[in-house]
Structure formats: C-alpha cells, structure tokens
Design an enzyme around this catalytic site. Sequence first.
Site, PDB file in Angstrom:
ATOM      1  N   SER A  86      -3.955  -0.478  14.491  1.00 20.42           N
ATOM      2  CA  SER A  86      -4.694   0.742  14.838  1.00 20.42           C
ATOM      3  C   SER A  86      -5.215   0.622  16.260  1.00 20.42           C
ATOM      4  CB  SER A  86      -5.880   0.936  13.896  1.00 20.42           C
ATOM      5  OG  SER A  86      -6.710   1.968  14.365  1.00 20.42           O
ATOM      6  N   TYR A 134     -13.563  -3.633  11.050  1.00 23.35           N
ATOM      7  CA  TYR A 134     -12.237  -2.990  10.964  1.00 23.35           C
ATOM      8  C   TYR A 134     -11.475  -3.231  12.269  1.00 23.35           C
ATOM      9  CZ  TYR A 134      -8.696   0.708  10.419  1.00 23.35           C
ATOM     10  OH  TYR A 134      -7.511   1.407  10.341  1.00 23.35           O
ATOM     11  N   GLY A 136       0.819  -1.219   0.000  1.00 24.31           N
ATOM     12  CA  GLY A 136       0.000   0.000   0.000  1.00 24.31           C
ATOM     13  C   GLY A 136       0.844   1.255   0.000  1.00 24.31           C
ATOM     14  N   ALA A 137       1.896   1.257  -0.843  1.00 23.69           N
ATOM     15  CA  ALA A 137       2.858   2.375  -0.820  1.00 23.69           C
ATOM     16  C   ALA A 137       2.519   3.457  -1.825  1.00 23.69           C
ATOM     17  CB  ALA A 137       4.266   1.831  -1.080  1.00 23.69           C
ATOM     18  N   ASN A 138       1.367   3.341  -2.500  1.00 21.99           N
ATOM     19  CA  ASN A 138       1.065   4.349  -3.533  1.00 21.99           C
ATOM     20  C   ASN A 138       0.406   5.604  -2.971  1.00 21.99           C
ATOM     21  OD1 ASN A 138      -1.109   2.108  -3.534  1.00 21.99           O
ATOM     22  ND2 ASN A 138      -2.205   3.914  -4.259  1.00 21.99           N
ATOM     23  N   THR A 139      -0.042   5.549  -1.715  1.00 21.27           N
ATOM     24  CA  THR A 139      -0.695   6.725  -1.130  1.00 21.27           C
ATOM     25  C   THR A 139      -0.593   6.650   0.395  1.00 21.27           C
ATOM     26  OG1 THR A 139      -2.740   8.034  -1.145  1.00 21.27           O
ATOM     27  CG2 THR A 139      -3.007   5.658  -1.058  1.00 21.27           C
ATOM     28  N   GLY A 140      -1.139   7.684   1.072  1.00 15.98           N
ATOM     29  CA  GLY A 140      -1.226   7.662   2.524  1.00 15.98           C
ATOM     30  C   GLY A 140       0.116   7.500   3.215  1.00 15.98           C
ATOM     31  N   ILE A 141       0.084   6.849   4.370  1.00 21.23           N
ATOM     32  CA  ILE A 141       1.327   6.736   5.136  1.00 21.23           C
ATOM     33  C   ILE A 141       2.292   5.725   4.527  1.00 21.23           C
ATOM     34  CG2 ILE A 141       0.489   7.652   7.329  1.00 21.23           C
ATOM     35  CD1 ILE A 141      -0.087   4.884   8.269  1.00 21.23           C
TER      36      ILE A 141
END
Length: 279
Positions: A141, A168, A13-18
């Site tokens: 989280s 979640y 998930g490195a394309n956006t966000g943290i």
Amino acid sequence: MAAEHGRIALVTGANTGIGRLAAIALARAGFGVFLACRSRERALPVLAEIRAEVPGSCAEWLALDLEDFHSVRACAEAFLARDIPLHLLLNNAGIAGARGLTTSGFERMFGVNHLGHFLLTELLLPRLRASAPARIVVVASRAHRRVSGIDFAALRRPTSSLTGIPEYGVSKLANILHAAELGQRLAASGVSAFSLHPGVLDTEIWRTLPAPLRWLNSLRLAPASEGIGTILHCALHAEASDTGAYYSDGARSDPAPCARNTALAIELRDWSLAATGLG
Ligand SMILES: NC(=O)c1ccc[n+]([C@@H]2O[C@H](COP(=O)([O-])OP(=O)(O)OC[C@H]3O[C@@H](n4cnc5c(N)ncnc54)[C@H](OP(=O)(O)O)[C@@H]3O)[C@@H](O)[C@H]2O)c1
C-alpha cells in the site's frame, strides 16, 4: 485439482475485496485457483462464482489464518501434499486498524500482513522454484509512506497507536521490502517478485478502523474493481527482469526511500526468519 489444468495460483484473502476479484480474474485467465482463507463459509460463494463464470475451471479452498503460524504451516503442507506446481503466489490478505497481538505473539497488523505471508512464502518457495517461471505478488500500500522505518522491538508488543495507522504503514513497508528482498534473492531462479499499491478502494478492509475515521475515509474510496488492474499487471505482464519492483496505477513506481533500503530489507528478512522459527 489435477496438474493437467495448467497454471496454478494461490491467493490469500480471496473470499472478499480485491482478493476475490483477483481470484475470479485469474480463473478467467486460465489459472486453477486456490483460495487460502480463514473461513470456508465465506470462501464457498466465491468458489461458486468462479465455477459459474468460468465453466470447467478448478478452484478450491485452503484453510489459512495468517495470525497463527500453525495454520500457515498446515496450509503450506496441504498445498505441497498435492504434488502440483505453483506458478503464482498472491499475498493479498490484510487487515487495517485491527489492534492487539496475533495468536503467534506479534503486533497484529505486522503479524498478519507481513509475518504470516513471509512464513507462507518461505514454505512454498521450493515449489515455486520447481515451477519456474513463477511469480510472487505482494499487495502492499502507499500507506507505507506514512512511516520512515521499522522499530523491531515494537513488533513483539500489541498495537500501541489508537488508530493503528502507523502500525499498518509499517506492515505495508515490510511488504515492499519483502518483495524487493525476494527479487534480489531469487534473481536467476525463474521466480520473480513484485509489490504494489492497488488504489484506495471500497472494500471490507476499513471495517476495523475507528468509526469517525471510517466515515472520513469512505468519502475518498474508488470501486474495488479498480484495484485489480495493478495486481493483474504484476501477476501476468510485468517484466521478469523488473523483479523486486513496486507498482502503482498499473506501472512501475518508486516507493518511499525507506522501502528502497537494501540493508533494512535484509535485516527484516533475518528478523522474520528468526521470528517464524526458520532462522
Ligand atoms: N482497500 C484499499 O483501499 C487498499 C489500499 C491499499 C492496500 N490494500 C491492501 O489490499 C489487500 C486486500 O485488502 P482488501 O481491501 O481487499 O480488504 P478486505 O476486503 O478486508 O479483504 C481482506 C482479506 O484478508 C483476509 N484476512 C484478514 N485477516 C486474515 C487472517 N488472519 N488470515 C487470513 N486471511 C485474513 C480477509 O478474510 P476475512 O474475510 O476472513 O476477514 C479478507 O479475505 C490488503 O493487503 C490491503 O492492505 C487495500
């Protein structure tokens, strides 16, 4: 990416966000970085950003859709085929509020946030062991505090709550139990594992929440850049002897009692091994 480039990280998930910010920071810290994401188009700008910010750095895209075990296996195989070490696996990708079943037939948030990462981790574990000292960092989280356990039967059914918030929470509880169990299992192997809460941040994660909740939530968000301190602490500085621990605000922290339940962590590992076809 050649082995002479030193330490190597794979970030999901490195394309956006943290995940994007962490990948850039890791490149700055000297890592060659693999961006494991489902969209090449969305990863390309981050690759360009890394190459511009850190001239001479190595960064590559790997296809990964955590909803689909075939894609997870293909991603691991593509990495392993390169015959290079892996020093850091950053299990960061996640969804909140997206409902339904994954392609592989599991409750959507649990399937993406935990099960896909569980399979990826197991498949990459031999390479991590061979590259020791190495680390596995799981982005969890504090939302895990909203739940008190795991209903294993519900994990094979579509999301049942309207908001997806309980599911979640279960997926994030599973993230913490996963890192704790890895910490136990890999003690003395030179591979340490950590989980963390990054903060409550202004990223794209909230895009799938129902609109009224999204608006309410937007009032309390910190800039995404505030989220990477704890990730980098776990990736670079946390003591290996603290393997299995949970971090928040850049420091070791106690997760909820159910996230410290060793029997539940082992039950989750065994269930996940069977569910992913490894058990
Ligand atoms: N933001 C917060 O306040 C907060 C708080 C606590 C914990 N977290 C955790 O932080 C992590 C990163 O979230 P973020 O806030 O940076 O969210 P984000 O901006 O939405 O980024 C999430 C990343 O996960 C990827 N992803 C989603 N589904 C995927 C799938 N099936 N396969 C592969 N990748 C997938 C997304 O890819 P696409 O762009 O292709 O969808 C994106 O790259 C998550 O694990 C989240 O639970 C965030």
